[in-house]
Design an enzyme around this catalytic site. Structure first.
Site, PDB file in Angstrom:
ATOM      1  N   SER A 145       0.855  -1.192   0.000  1.00 50.79           N
ATOM      2  CA  SER A 145       0.000   0.000   0.000  1.00 50.79           C
ATOM      3  C   SER A 145       0.886   1.234   0.000  1.00 50.79           C
ATOM      4  O   SER A 145       2.073   1.157   0.353  1.00 50.79           O
ATOM      5  CB  SER A 145      -0.888  -0.001   1.248  1.00 50.79           C
ATOM      6  OG  SER A 145      -1.518   1.244   1.454  1.00 50.79           O
ATOM      7  N   TYR A 189      -3.381  -0.044  10.293  1.00 53.72           N
ATOM      8  CA  TYR A 189      -3.339  -0.483   8.893  1.00 53.72           C
ATOM      9  C   TYR A 189      -1.965  -0.202   8.288  1.00 53.72           C
ATOM     10  O   TYR A 189      -1.373  -1.062   7.629  1.00 53.72           O
ATOM     11  CB  TYR A 189      -4.433   0.236   8.100  1.00 53.72           C
ATOM     12  CG  TYR A 189      -4.508  -0.159   6.646  1.00 53.72           C
ATOM     13  CD1 TYR A 189      -5.220  -1.285   6.254  1.00 53.72           C
ATOM     14  CD2 TYR A 189      -3.879   0.596   5.653  1.00 53.72           C
ATOM     15  CE1 TYR A 189      -5.302  -1.656   4.917  1.00 53.72           C
ATOM     16  CE2 TYR A 189      -3.960   0.234   4.321  1.00 53.72           C
ATOM     17  CZ  TYR A 189      -4.663  -0.887   3.958  1.00 53.72           C
ATOM     18  OH  TYR A 189      -4.738  -1.256   2.638  1.00 53.72           O
TER      19      TYR A 189
END
Length: 222
Positions: free
Chosen positions: A113, A126
Site C-alpha cells: 500500500s 493499517y
C-alpha cells in the site's frame, strides 16, 4: 492463460466472483477458507495442489481496514488488522513456498500500500500492517530467492474499491486525493492489472524483493 483459484470467507461473495469470471470464459475455481487459520490454509493449499494443479503464482491480497484515532483504537481491532493483513501473508506465503521450493519456480505478489511508506491519521494499525508486508516481502526474497522464487510487492495508491467507499463519498477527502495526486483522480482496479501481470510473468524473473507502486504519482511529489 492461468487457471485462477479465488479465496474468500463468505460463500456468497466467493460464488458471485467465480461466476462472474466464468461467464467471461475464464478457468476459475474457488476455495472457502480463512487465511488467518494456519490449519485451514495448509489443508486448502494441499487440496488446490492435488485437484487443480501446482500453484505457480500466489497473490496475497486479503485485507481489512478500521479507522480511529490511535489512542482510542481497540486492542481487538489492532489484532484483527495485523492478523488479516500481515499474518495471513506469512501463513499462505509459507504454505505455498514449501511446495514451490522443490519445483524451483514460483511467483509471489504481496499487496502492499502507499501506507507501507506513508502514514496518515486514524489508520496507524493499517499502516503498521502494510509496512510489515513490505518488510516480509523482502524477507521472503532473502529466504526463497535462492530457490528461483520471486517475491515482490504491489502497492496501490488511492483506488476505487468498496473498502475506500467511505473516503470516496467524503467530499473533502475526495477533493484532497484529486488535488494531491498528479494524475488528478482516483485509480481504477483495472489499472493494477499490468503491474500484476508483469510480476507474474517471466519478464520479472530477475526482479525480487521490490515494491512496485501504482498510485498516479502520489508518493513521488510533495
Amino acid at each position: 492463460g492461468a487457471t485462477v483459484v479465488l479465496n474468500a470467507r463468505r460463500a456468497d461473495v466467493l460464488d458471485q466472483a467465480v461466476g462472474t469470471l466464468r461467464a467471461e470464459g475464464l478457468a476459475v475455481d474457488g476455495r472457502l477458507f480463512d487465511v488467518t487459520d494456519a490449519a485451514a490454509v495448509e489443508a486448502a493449499v494441499d487440496d488446490i495442489e492435488a485437484t487443480v494443479g501446482p500453484i505457480g503464482i500466489l497473490v496475497n491480497n486479503a485485507g481489512i481496514q478500521q479507522r480511529a484515532p490511535l489512542h482510542e483504537f481497540p486492542v481487538d481491532g489492532w489484532e484483527r488488522i495485523i492478523e488479516t493483513n500481515l499474518t495471513s501473508v506469512f501463513l499462505v506465503g509459507a504454505a505455498v513456498a514449501r511446495r514451490m521450493i522443490p519445483r524451483r519456480q514460483g511467483k509471489i505478489i504481496n499487496i502492499c500500500s502507499l501506507t507501507s511508506e506513508l502514514g496518515r491519521a486514524t489508520i496507524a494499525p493499517y499502516a503498521a500492517s502494510k509496512g510489515g508486508v513490505k518488510m516480509l516481502t523482502r524477507g521472503m526474497c532473502a529466504d526463497w530467492g535462492r530457490h528461483s522464487i520471486q517475491v515482490n510487492g504491489l502497492a496501490p495508491g488511492y483506488i476505487v474499491t468498496e473498502m475506500n467507499r467511505p473516503l470516496i463519498e467524503d467530499p473533502s477527502f475526495d477533493e484532497w486525493v484529486r488535488r494531491r495526486t498528479p494524475a488528478g483522480r482516483w485509480g481504477e482496479t483495472e489499472e493494477l492489472v499490468g503491474a500484476a501481470v508483469f510480476l507474474s510473468s517471466a519478464a520479472s524473473d530477475f526482479v525480487n524483493g521490490q515494491v512496485l507502486t501504482v498510485d498516479g504519482g502520489f508518493a513521488a511529489v510533495i
